[in-house]
Write an enzyme that holds these catalytic residues in place. Sequence first.
Site, PDB file in Angstrom:
ATOM      1  N   SER A   1      -8.204   2.488   8.737  1.00  0.00           N
ATOM      2  CA  SER A   1      -8.915   2.600   7.467  1.00  0.00           C
ATOM      3  C   SER A   1      -7.787   1.745   6.357  1.00  0.00           C
ATOM      4  O   SER A   1      -8.533   0.864   5.612  1.00  0.00           O
ATOM      5  CB  SER A   1      -8.909   3.877   6.949  1.00  0.00           C
TER       6      SER A   1
ATOM      7  N   ASP B   1     -15.626   0.901   6.253  1.00  0.00           N
ATOM      8  CA  ASP B   1     -14.519   1.713   5.748  1.00  0.00           C
ATOM      9  C   ASP B   1     -15.125   2.725   4.543  1.00  0.00           C
ATOM     10  O   ASP B   1     -14.951   4.026   4.812  1.00  0.00           O
ATOM     11  CB  ASP B   1     -13.383   1.032   5.446  1.00  0.00           C
TER      12      ASP B   1
ATOM     13  N   HIS C   1       0.849  -1.220  -0.077  1.00  0.00           N
ATOM     14  CA  HIS C   1      -0.128   0.042  -0.091  1.00  0.00           C
ATOM     15  C   HIS C   1       0.866   1.305   0.023  1.00  0.00           C
ATOM     16  O   HIS C   1       2.046   1.216   0.676  1.00  0.00           O
ATOM     17  CB  HIS C   1      -0.786  -0.062   1.382  1.00  0.00           C
TER      18      HIS C   1
ATOM     19  N   ARG D   1     -16.132  11.136   7.003  1.00  0.00           N
ATOM     20  CA  ARG D   1     -14.920  11.894   7.125  1.00  0.00           C
ATOM     21  C   ARG D   1     -14.748  12.903   6.258  1.00  0.00           C
ATOM     22  O   ARG D   1     -13.944  13.968   6.628  1.00  0.00           O
ATOM     23  CB  ARG D   1     -13.781  10.877   7.483  1.00  0.00           C
TER      24      ARG D   1
ATOM     25  N   LYS E   1      -8.340  -2.671   4.860  1.00  0.00           N
ATOM     26  CA  LYS E   1      -8.479  -3.126   3.527  1.00  0.00           C
ATOM     27  C   LYS E   1      -7.154  -4.194   3.452  1.00  0.00           C
ATOM     28  O   LYS E   1      -7.588  -5.267   2.299  1.00  0.00           O
ATOM     29  CB  LYS E   1      -8.206  -1.844   2.682  1.00  0.00           C
TER      30      LYS E   1
HETATM   31  N1  URA Z   1      -6.349   6.295   2.641  1.00  0.00           N
HETATM   32  C1  URA Z   1      -7.349   5.510   3.139  1.00  0.00           C
HETATM   33  O1  URA Z   1      -7.435   4.446   2.647  1.00  0.00           O
HETATM   34  N2  URA Z   1      -7.837   5.800   4.231  1.00  0.00           N
HETATM   35  C2  URA Z   1      -7.378   6.797   4.866  1.00  0.00           C
HETATM   36  O2  URA Z   1      -8.235   7.037   6.055  1.00  0.00           O
HETATM   37  C3  URA Z   1      -6.795   7.860   4.265  1.00  0.00           C
HETATM   38  C4  URA Z   1      -6.081   7.427   3.256  1.00  0.00           C
END
Ligand code: URA
Length: 438
Positions: A186, A164, A85, A171, A190
Amino acid sequence: MSGHPEMLALIERKKAGEAMSPEELAWLCQGFVAGEIPDYQVAAWLMAVRWRGMSESETLALTRALVASGETLQWDTGSPIVDKHSTGGVGDKTSIALVPLLAAAGLTFVKMSGRGLGHTGGTIDKLESIPGFQVQLDSGRLRAQVARIGCALVGQSNTLVPADGVLYALRDVTATVDSLPLIASSVMSKKLAAGASAIVLDVKFGSGAFMRTQAEAEELGRAMVRIGSGAGRRVNALLSAMDQPLGKTVGNALEVVEAIEVLRNDGPADLRALTLELGKRLMILAGVCATPEKAHQSLERLLESGHGAAKLAELIEAQGGDAAVVDQPSRLPQAPVVQPIESSRAGWIAETDARLIAEAALQLGAGRRRKGDQVDPRVGVRLLAGVGDSVEKGQPIAEVHAASAADAARAEESLLPAYRWAAEPVSRPRPTHLLIED
Ligand code: URA
């Protein structure tokens, strides 16, 4: 207006700085996804978290509650499952080179990526510049492809971590994105739901990144590594500087070309170095190489032999795209106007501000300001000179790839302030890769 009484109590407790229990967090995530807790109460709770923070165990519990809100993937391919990521940067096309390279090394790599929003680009938009490339695969096709070729590059599945999805949307409109426990949970939810056992996180810092300072990036990296190891995964974070764009191009098709160049054992040095660094961390975490040196050598061999490039061609073909772009990148969409930008002075380049360059690319149509905006795969910016280069007056320092001459002229105006100059020699930046291990 009648809010949920139990939620009111949770907001009060978070406002006072108390920790939530795992059961409370699971209830909140499930209740919000099911529409049983109203937006305004969750928004108030998010703002309380934004100011009061979360303990380490609470952040892990929130991550688990997010994961439990949807499907989780299990892979049974006989080889280690890896994932990566990036917290988002400018010109970051690393996944397009890294995924096939590691699949060529025998690992299984299923990478779910997002679209670009604001100044940072998204891997999915870049891949869609390849004619025919499909980023949405149903689960049967995804599994069959992964079993056959060991990799896939697809859009984020909406059956994974639905909590999420709804929390992030809230958010976004309540100024609560910039909270370390909320970002860390978050991102990691994932990654955990996608089923990899070894994960590398590329946490960017600098003018072109979400985290402006190295200290903030380090804190986020540590929090995410702890969540991953708390959930039984092997995780490393690499902190990498994002003051200049990564590589020399910003824009979808232009960036795919650079990723192809890396796989063809060429390409910009910083992009190649980051790809190899992330790759070798994954090889070690996955237990297929004992030392970074051995991992580095085997990845270099895959670049030299062309196996990494061949795997990208397989991946493109499996996902319905024109695999011939790997040998002939000129088959990718090309902008009708390519305008050189000339330096207005002589001197050394001291800075090429990643955020301003990203803004110029966005203005050309390479990204989207709002969700749902169309992107133009052809357009973007190519840097012909970078930090540390000495430049004569009138020398081309960049190229604007635009849909029209008027767009190119506007982009030139936005691009010039991205350059800072020095009258004395400036040293070329060395890649910064700081490792955080579990
Ligand atoms: N990327 C994400 O997947 N979540 C966040 O909260 C910020 C950036």
